[in-house]
Design a protein around this motif. Structure first.
Motif, PDB file in Angstrom:
ATOM      1  N   VAL A  24       0.823  -1.210   0.000  1.00 28.86           N
ATOM      2  CA  VAL A  24       0.000   0.000   0.000  1.00 28.86           C
ATOM      3  C   VAL A  24       0.858   1.262   0.000  1.00 28.86           C
ATOM      4  O   VAL A  24       0.524   2.243  -0.656  1.00 28.86           O
ATOM      5  CB  VAL A  24      -0.975   0.000   1.205  1.00 28.86           C
ATOM      6  N   GLY A  25       1.968   1.229   0.671  1.00 31.88           N
ATOM      7  CA  GLY A  25       2.845   2.391   0.723  1.00 31.88           C
ATOM      8  C   GLY A  25       3.549   2.696  -0.590  1.00 31.88           C
ATOM      9  O   GLY A  25       4.141   3.759  -0.747  1.00 31.88           O
ATOM     10  N   ARG A  26       3.494   1.755  -1.531  1.00 32.42           N
ATOM     11  CA  ARG A  26       4.181   1.937  -2.820  1.00 32.42           C
ATOM     12  C   ARG A  26       3.227   1.893  -4.022  1.00 32.42           C
ATOM     13  O   ARG A  26       3.661   1.815  -5.159  1.00 32.42           O
ATOM     14  CB  ARG A  26       5.266   0.870  -2.970  1.00 32.42           C
ATOM     15  N   LEU A  27       1.931   1.951  -3.773  1.00 32.92           N
ATOM     16  CA  LEU A  27       0.966   1.892  -4.878  1.00 32.92           C
ATOM     17  C   LEU A  27       1.206   2.993  -5.911  1.00 32.92           C
ATOM     18  O   LEU A  27       1.050   2.774  -7.113  1.00 32.92           O
ATOM     19  CB  LEU A  27      -0.464   1.986  -4.358  1.00 32.92           C
ATOM     20  N   GLU A  28       1.588   4.175  -5.448  1.00 27.72           N
ATOM     21  CA  GLU A  28       1.763   5.295  -6.372  1.00 27.72           C
ATOM     22  C   GLU A  28       2.931   5.098  -7.331  1.00 27.72           C
ATOM     23  O   GLU A  28       3.032   5.806  -8.326  1.00 27.72           O
ATOM     24  CB  GLU A  28       1.912   6.602  -5.601  1.00 27.72           C
ATOM     25  N   THR A  29       3.797   4.126  -7.065  1.00 29.56           N
ATOM     26  CA  THR A  29       4.909   3.876  -7.991  1.00 29.56           C
ATOM     27  C   THR A  29       4.437   3.190  -9.264  1.00 29.56           C
ATOM     28  O   THR A  29       5.166   3.185 -10.257  1.00 29.56           O
ATOM     29  CB  THR A  29       6.032   3.037  -7.348  1.00 29.56           C
ATOM     30  N   TRP A  30       3.241   2.597  -9.225  1.00 32.52           N
ATOM     31  CA  TRP A  30       2.776   1.916 -10.435  1.00 32.52           C
ATOM     32  C   TRP A  30       1.349   2.261 -10.857  1.00 32.52           C
ATOM     33  O   TRP A  30       0.981   2.057 -12.011  1.00 32.52           O
ATOM     34  CB  TRP A  30       2.952   0.398 -10.314  1.00 32.52           C
ATOM     35  N   ALA A  34      -2.393  10.010 -11.879  1.00 34.35           N
ATOM     36  CA  ALA A  34      -3.438  10.876 -11.349  1.00 34.35           C
ATOM     37  C   ALA A  34      -4.114  10.281 -10.109  1.00 34.35           C
ATOM     38  O   ALA A  34      -4.903  10.949  -9.454  1.00 34.35           O
ATOM     39  CB  ALA A  34      -4.488  11.144 -12.421  1.00 34.35           C
ATOM     40  N   LEU A  35      -3.812   9.023  -9.775  1.00 35.17           N
ATOM     41  CA  LEU A  35      -4.435   8.369  -8.627  1.00 35.17           C
ATOM     42  C   LEU A  35      -3.494   8.340  -7.436  1.00 35.17           C
ATOM     43  O   LEU A  35      -2.318   8.012  -7.572  1.00 35.17           O
ATOM     44  CB  LEU A  35      -4.808   6.923  -8.967  1.00 35.17           C
ATOM     45  N   HIS A  36      -4.054   8.645  -6.282  1.00 35.18           N
ATOM     46  CA  HIS A  36      -3.289   8.642  -5.038  1.00 35.18           C
ATOM     47  C   HIS A  36      -4.128   7.917  -3.992  1.00 35.18           C
ATOM     48  O   HIS A  36      -5.291   8.253  -3.799  1.00 35.18           O
ATOM     49  CB  HIS A  36      -2.981  10.067  -4.602  1.00 35.18           C
ATOM     50  N   VAL A  37      -3.543   6.924  -3.349  1.00 32.16           N
ATOM     51  CA  VAL A  37      -4.267   6.107  -2.374  1.00 32.16           C
ATOM     52  C   VAL A  37      -3.679   6.349  -0.998  1.00 32.16           C
ATOM     53  O   VAL A  37      -2.475   6.254  -0.797  1.00 32.16           O
ATOM     54  CB  VAL A  37      -4.179   4.606  -2.730  1.00 32.16           C
ATOM     55  N   GLU A  38      -4.559   6.663  -0.069  1.00 26.41           N
ATOM     56  CA  GLU A  38      -4.150   6.857   1.321  1.00 26.41           C
ATOM     57  C   GLU A  38      -4.804   5.764   2.153  1.00 26.41           C
ATOM     58  O   GLU A  38      -6.020   5.594   2.131  1.00 26.41           O
ATOM     59  CB  GLU A  38      -4.593   8.227   1.823  1.00 26.41           C
ATOM     60  N   SER A  39      -3.976   5.018   2.860  1.00 24.97           N
ATOM     61  CA  SER A  39      -4.476   3.953   3.713  1.00 24.97           C
ATOM     62  C   SER A  39      -5.068   4.575   4.970  1.00 24.97           C
ATOM     63  O   SER A  39      -4.388   5.279   5.707  1.00 24.97           O
ATOM     64  CB  SER A  39      -3.329   3.008   4.086  1.00 24.97           C
ATOM     65  N   ARG A 121       3.177  -1.648 -17.024  1.00 27.74           N
ATOM     66  CA  ARG A 121       4.578  -1.401 -17.361  1.00 27.74           C
ATOM     67  C   ARG A 121       5.329  -0.837 -16.152  1.00 27.74           C
ATOM     68  O   ARG A 121       6.433  -1.265 -15.834  1.00 27.74           O
ATOM     69  CB  ARG A 121       4.684  -0.439 -18.550  1.00 27.74           C
ATOM     70  N   ARG A 122       4.715   0.105 -15.450  1.00 25.99           N
ATOM     71  CA  ARG A 122       5.346   0.695 -14.262  1.00 25.99           C
ATOM     72  C   ARG A 122       5.511  -0.352 -13.152  1.00 25.99           C
ATOM     73  O   ARG A 122       6.522  -0.357 -12.448  1.00 25.99           O
ATOM     74  CB  ARG A 122       4.538   1.891 -13.769  1.00 25.99           C
ATOM     75  N   LEU A 123       4.512  -1.225 -13.003  1.00 24.92           N
ATOM     76  CA  LEU A 123       4.630  -2.294 -12.011  1.00 24.92           C
ATOM     77  C   LEU A 123       5.789  -3.215 -12.371  1.00 24.92           C
ATOM     78  O   LEU A 123       6.594  -3.593 -11.505  1.00 24.92           O
ATOM     79  CB  LEU A 123       3.326  -3.085 -11.897  1.00 24.92           C
ATOM     80  N   GLU A 124       5.902  -3.556 -13.643  1.00 26.07           N
ATOM     81  CA  GLU A 124       7.013  -4.402 -14.076  1.00 26.07           C
ATOM     82  C   GLU A 124       8.357  -3.745 -13.762  1.00 26.07           C
ATOM     83  O   GLU A 124       9.289  -4.406 -13.308  1.00 26.07           O
ATOM     84  CB  GLU A 124       6.926  -4.711 -15.565  1.00 26.07           C
ATOM     85  N   GLU A 125       8.462  -2.443 -13.987  1.00 26.32           N
ATOM     86  CA  GLU A 125       9.705  -1.731 -13.670  1.00 26.32           C
ATOM     87  C   GLU A 125      10.024  -1.822 -12.178  1.00 26.32           C
ATOM     88  O   GLU A 125      11.175  -2.047 -11.795  1.00 26.32           O
ATOM     89  CB  GLU A 125       9.596  -0.259 -14.095  1.00 26.32           C
ATOM     90  N   GLN A 126       9.010  -1.644 -11.338  1.00 31.92           N
ATOM     91  CA  GLN A 126       9.219  -1.710  -9.891  1.00 31.92           C
ATOM     92  C   GLN A 126       9.624  -3.118  -9.457  1.00 31.92           C
ATOM     93  O   GLN A 126      10.504  -3.298  -8.614  1.00 31.92           O
ATOM     94  CB  GLN A 126       7.960  -1.268  -9.133  1.00 31.92           C
ATOM     95  N   VAL A 127       8.993  -4.117 -10.047  1.00 28.96           N
ATOM     96  CA  VAL A 127       9.339  -5.509  -9.746  1.00 28.96           C
ATOM     97  C   VAL A 127      10.769  -5.794 -10.177  1.00 28.96           C
ATOM     98  O   VAL A 127      11.549  -6.402  -9.436  1.00 28.96           O
ATOM     99  CB  VAL A 127       8.347  -6.480 -10.422  1.00 28.96           C
ATOM    100  N   ARG A 128      11.128  -5.347 -11.360  1.00 32.51           N
ATOM    101  CA  ARG A 128      12.479  -5.565 -11.868  1.00 32.51           C
ATOM    102  C   ARG A 128      13.514  -4.925 -10.934  1.00 32.51           C
ATOM    103  O   ARG A 128      14.524  -5.542 -10.591  1.00 32.51           O
ATOM    104  CB  ARG A 128      12.618  -5.006 -13.279  1.00 32.51           C
TER     105      ARG A 128
END
Length: 136
Positions: A24-30, A34-39, A121-128
Motif C-alpha cells: 500500500v505504501g508503494r501503490l503510487e509507484t505503479w 493521477a491516482l493517489h491512495v491513502e491507507s 509497465r510501471r509495475l514491471e519496472e518496480q518488480v524488476r
C-alpha cells in the motif's frame, strides 16, 4: 456496466510481483499518476484522483490467492482486481480488470487501456528493480 482487462508478463516469481503490487505504501509507484491512495484503516482507503474529489474505497489483498481487489464504498461506481499467476521459468502473468458500474465514471476505452498498460509497465519496472536489488 463497462469492463476492461489487460495483462502483462513479468520476469519474476508471482510472490515477488504480488508483494510489490500489494504494498500500500508503494501503490503510487505503479498506479496511474493521477491516482493517489491513502491507507485509512485497511481495507478502508481514500482514493484521490486529480480530476475529482476524494473517494472512500476498499482495498483487499489476498496473498493466498495472489489477488488484489478494490472498489468504491458508498457510491459503488467502480471495482477492480489484479491477479498474479505463475507461468513457469521464474515468470508471472499479471491481469488487471476494471468494472465501471456508473458510465459517468468511465473515462472511455482508449484512456482506460492506456492507463492499464502504463500501470502494468510501471509495475514491471518496480518488480524488476526489486528483484535486481535483492540479487545484488
Amino acid at each position: 456496466m463497462t469492463e476492461y482487462e489487460r495483462s502483462r508478463t513479468m520476469p519474476a516469481q508471482p510472490e515477488q510481483v504480488f508483494d510489490e503490487a500489494a504494498n500500500v505504501g508503494r501503490l503510487e509507484t505503479w498506479l496511474p499518476e493521477a491516482l493517489h491512495v491513502e491507507s485509512v484503516d485497511l481495507p478502508a482507503v481514500t482514493v484521490h484522483e486529480d480530476r475529482t474529489e476524494d473517494t472512500a474505497a476498499l482495498l483487499r489483498a489476498q496473498r493466498d490467492q495472489m489477488r488484489l481487489e478494490w472498489g468504491t464504498r458508498e457510491q459503488g461506481s467502480y471495482a477492480g482486481w489484479l491477479q498474479v499467476a505463475g507461468i513457469g521459468a521464474g515468470a508471472s502473468e499479471v491481469t488487471v480488470h476494471l468494472s465501471f458500474f456508473d458510465d459517468s465514471h468511465d473515462p472511455g476505452e482508449e484512456a482506460v487501456r492506456d492507463a492499464l498498460d502504463t500501470s502494468l509497465r510501471r509495475l514491471e519496472e518496480q518488480v524488476r528493480l526489486r528483484v535486481e536489488h535483492a540479487a545484488g
